[in-house]
Motif scaffolding. Sequence first.
Motif, mmCIF file in Angstrom:
data_model
loop_
_atom_site.group_PDB
_atom_site.id
_atom_site.type_symbol
_atom_site.label_atom_id
_atom_site.label_comp_id
_atom_site.label_asym_id
_atom_site.label_seq_id
_atom_site.Cartn_x
_atom_site.Cartn_y
_atom_site.Cartn_z
ATOM 1 N N LEU A 94 47.700 34.888 22.389
ATOM 2 C CA LEU A 94 48.937 35.086 23.143
ATOM 3 C C LEU A 94 49.786 33.822 23.223
ATOM 4 O O LEU A 94 50.883 33.833 23.767
ATOM 5 N N GLY A 95 49.264 32.707 22.691
ATOM 6 C CA GLY A 95 50.065 31.488 22.585
ATOM 7 C C GLY A 95 50.181 30.665 23.843
ATOM 8 O O GLY A 95 51.147 29.927 24.013
ATOM 9 N N TYR A 96 49.192 30.754 24.747
ATOM 10 C CA TYR A 96 49.286 29.916 25.939
ATOM 11 C C TYR A 96 48.039 29.035 26.132
ATOM 12 O O TYR A 96 47.748 28.589 27.241
ATOM 13 N N PHE A 97 47.349 28.740 25.047
ATOM 14 C CA PHE A 97 46.183 27.861 25.128
ATOM 15 C C PHE A 97 46.596 26.483 25.656
ATOM 16 O O PHE A 97 47.545 25.880 25.165
ATOM 17 N N LEU A 98 45.893 26.011 26.673
ATOM 18 C CA LEU A 98 46.135 24.743 27.367
ATOM 19 C C LEU A 98 47.468 24.694 28.124
ATOM 20 O O LEU A 98 47.868 23.642 28.610
ATOM 21 N N ALA A 99 48.144 25.816 28.232
ATOM 22 C CA ALA A 99 49.340 25.929 29.075
ATOM 23 C C ALA A 99 48.874 26.311 30.486
ATOM 24 O O ALA A 99 47.703 26.637 30.694
ATOM 25 N N PRO A 100 49.761 26.259 31.476
ATOM 26 C CA PRO A 100 49.344 26.632 32.836
ATOM 27 C C PRO A 100 48.681 28.015 32.920
ATOM 28 O O PRO A 100 47.715 28.186 33.672
ATOM 29 N N GLY A 101 49.164 28.973 32.145
ATOM 30 C CA GLY A 101 48.564 30.310 32.161
ATOM 31 C C GLY A 101 47.106 30.305 31.747
ATOM 32 O O GLY A 101 46.289 31.077 32.270
ATOM 33 N N PHE A 102 46.748 29.431 30.814
ATOM 34 C CA PHE A 102 45.354 29.314 30.376
ATOM 35 C C PHE A 102 44.483 28.832 31.527
ATOM 36 O O PHE A 102 43.405 29.382 31.790
ATOM 37 N N PHE A 103 44.943 27.804 32.233
ATOM 38 C CA PHE A 103 44.143 27.257 33.326
ATOM 39 C C PHE A 103 44.077 28.214 34.518
ATOM 40 O O PHE A 103 43.059 28.286 35.203
ATOM 41 N N LEU A 104 45.162 28.962 34.747
ATOM 42 C CA LEU A 104 45.121 29.986 35.796
ATOM 43 C C LEU A 104 44.099 31.066 35.447
ATOM 44 O O LEU A 104 43.310 31.492 36.296
ATOM 45 N N SER A 105 44.113 31.509 34.192
ATOM 46 C CA SER A 105 43.161 32.523 33.748
ATOM 47 C C SER A 105 41.730 32.002 33.812
ATOM 48 O O SER A 105 40.814 32.694 34.270
ATOM 49 N N LEU A 106 41.530 30.771 33.357
ATOM 50 C CA LEU A 106 40.195 30.174 33.365
ATOM 51 C C LEU A 106 39.661 30.017 34.788
ATOM 52 O O LEU A 106 38.499 30.321 35.066
ATOM 53 N N THR A 107 40.518 29.566 35.704
ATOM 54 C CA THR A 107 40.103 29.398 37.096
ATOM 55 C C THR A 107 39.764 30.740 37.731
ATOM 56 O O THR A 107 38.740 30.879 38.400
ATOM 57 N N GLY A 108 40.634 31.727 37.535
ATOM 58 C CA GLY A 108 40.380 33.057 38.085
ATOM 59 C C GLY A 108 39.097 33.658 37.527
ATOM 60 O O GLY A 108 38.290 34.230 38.264
ATOM 61 N N THR A 109 38.893 33.513 36.227
ATOM 62 C CA THR A 109 37.692 34.051 35.598
ATOM 63 C C THR A 109 36.443 33.337 36.095
ATOM 64 O O THR A 109 35.416 33.975 36.355
ATOM 65 N N THR A 110 36.516 32.028 36.260
ATOM 66 C CA THR A 110 35.366 31.260 36.736
ATOM 67 C C THR A 110 34.967 31.691 38.146
ATOM 68 O O THR A 110 33.783 31.955 38.415
ATOM 69 N N LEU A 111 35.935 31.782 39.059
ATOM 70 C CA LEU A 111 35.619 32.209 40.420
ATOM 71 C C LEU A 111 35.130 33.653 40.456
ATOM 72 O O LEU A 111 34.228 33.995 41.225
ATOM 73 N N SER A 112 35.702 34.485 39.610
ATOM 74 C CA SER A 112 35.271 35.874 39.523
ATOM 75 C C SER A 112 33.821 35.964 39.058
ATOM 76 O O SER A 112 33.015 36.707 39.625
ATOM 77 N N LEU A 113 33.467 35.197 38.030
ATOM 78 C CA LEU A 113 32.094 35.209 37.524
ATOM 79 C C LEU A 113 31.114 34.636 38.544
ATOM 80 O O LEU A 113 29.994 35.147 38.683
ATOM 81 N N LEU A 114 31.509 33.579 39.244
ATOM 82 C CA LEU A 114 30.638 33.029 40.280
ATOM 83 C C LEU A 114 30.406 34.042 41.398
ATOM 84 O O LEU A 114 29.280 34.197 41.892
ATOM 85 N N THR A 115 31.458 34.756 41.766
ATOM 86 C CA THR A 115 31.330 35.800 42.789
ATOM 87 C C THR A 115 30.399 36.905 42.308
ATOM 88 O O THR A 115 29.534 37.373 43.054
ATOM 89 N N LEU A 116 30.572 37.341 41.059
ATOM 90 C CA LEU A 116 29.691 38.377 40.501
ATOM 91 C C LEU A 116 28.251 37.876 40.406
ATOM 92 O O LEU A 116 27.307 38.653 40.600
ATOM 93 N N GLY A 117 28.085 36.588 40.094
ATOM 94 C CA GLY A 117 26.746 36.025 40.018
ATOM 95 C C GLY A 117 26.013 36.097 41.350
ATOM 96 O O GLY A 117 24.812 36.364 41.395
ATOM 97 N N VAL A 118 26.730 35.881 42.445
ATOM 98 C CA VAL A 118 26.131 35.986 43.778
ATOM 99 C C VAL A 118 26.004 37.451 44.185
ATOM 100 O O VAL A 118 24.960 37.890 44.676
ATOM 101 N N ALA A 119 27.050 38.228 43.950
ATOM 102 C CA ALA A 119 27.092 39.619 44.423
ATOM 103 C C ALA A 119 26.103 40.530 43.705
ATOM 104 O O ALA A 119 25.693 41.550 44.264
ATOM 105 N N ARG A 120 25.680 40.175 42.512
ATOM 106 C CA ARG A 120 24.741 41.047 41.796
ATOM 107 C C ARG A 120 23.378 41.079 42.470
ATOM 108 O O ARG A 120 22.565 41.945 42.193
ATOM 109 N N HIS A 121 23.138 40.134 43.398
ATOM 110 C CA HIS A 121 21.884 40.119 44.147
ATOM 111 C C HIS A 121 21.969 40.930 45.438
ATOM 112 O O HIS A 121 20.981 41.037 46.160
#
Length: 195
Positions: A94-121
């Motif tokens: 999509l052409g936004y690698f290392l642009a603000p959108g990339f870091f927003l997506s990466l941050t959202g995905t990271t927190l989402s995965l951490l939440t799922l990692g805890v919530a799966r228990h």
Amino acid sequence: MTRSVTDSGAAPADSLPAGPAVTQLAVTAEDRRVAWLATAAVGLSLVDAAIPSPLPGVKPGLANIVTLVVLARYGWATAVWVSALRVLAGSLLLGYFLAPGFFLSLTGTTLSLLTLGVARHLPPRWFGPVSLSILAAFAHIGGQLLLARAWLIPHDGVFLLTPVFAGAALVFGTMNGLIAAKLLAETPPSDSADA
């Protein structure tokens, strides 16, 4: 240097100059599965990007359906791989690698995965695909808002958008969770989940 040529036109192997050793990586069934699942997630990310949005950042998050199915079927570690590949490949396509959108997506995905990692228990009786999807959606948008406040819009006014984003997270999280639950119910598991 003169090389002899065989009847087939190729030089014999012993007369070729020695080069660096070639190392071949073994591709496992798990590697193929992760690649296919990441491809599905990237495809859904592209569909997501094509959907018009009244407000930047409000998207259905269709790729999260794949993440939920992967989490239930193959475990958290595989879900992390699929999500990381999706963020990286999606941003490149999509052409936004290392642009603000990339870091927003990466941050959202990271927190989402951490939440799922805890919530799966949590007890699966009360926390199925729909509730996990809603928790992940709230974590995703929460991470994006926090990064936007800390980096892009250094003003507390960004939090005035919280009700809009929270409402979208609730709606899309529920929708994606229902789709994931239906997919999980219709397709039998092929392998046991990893930790």
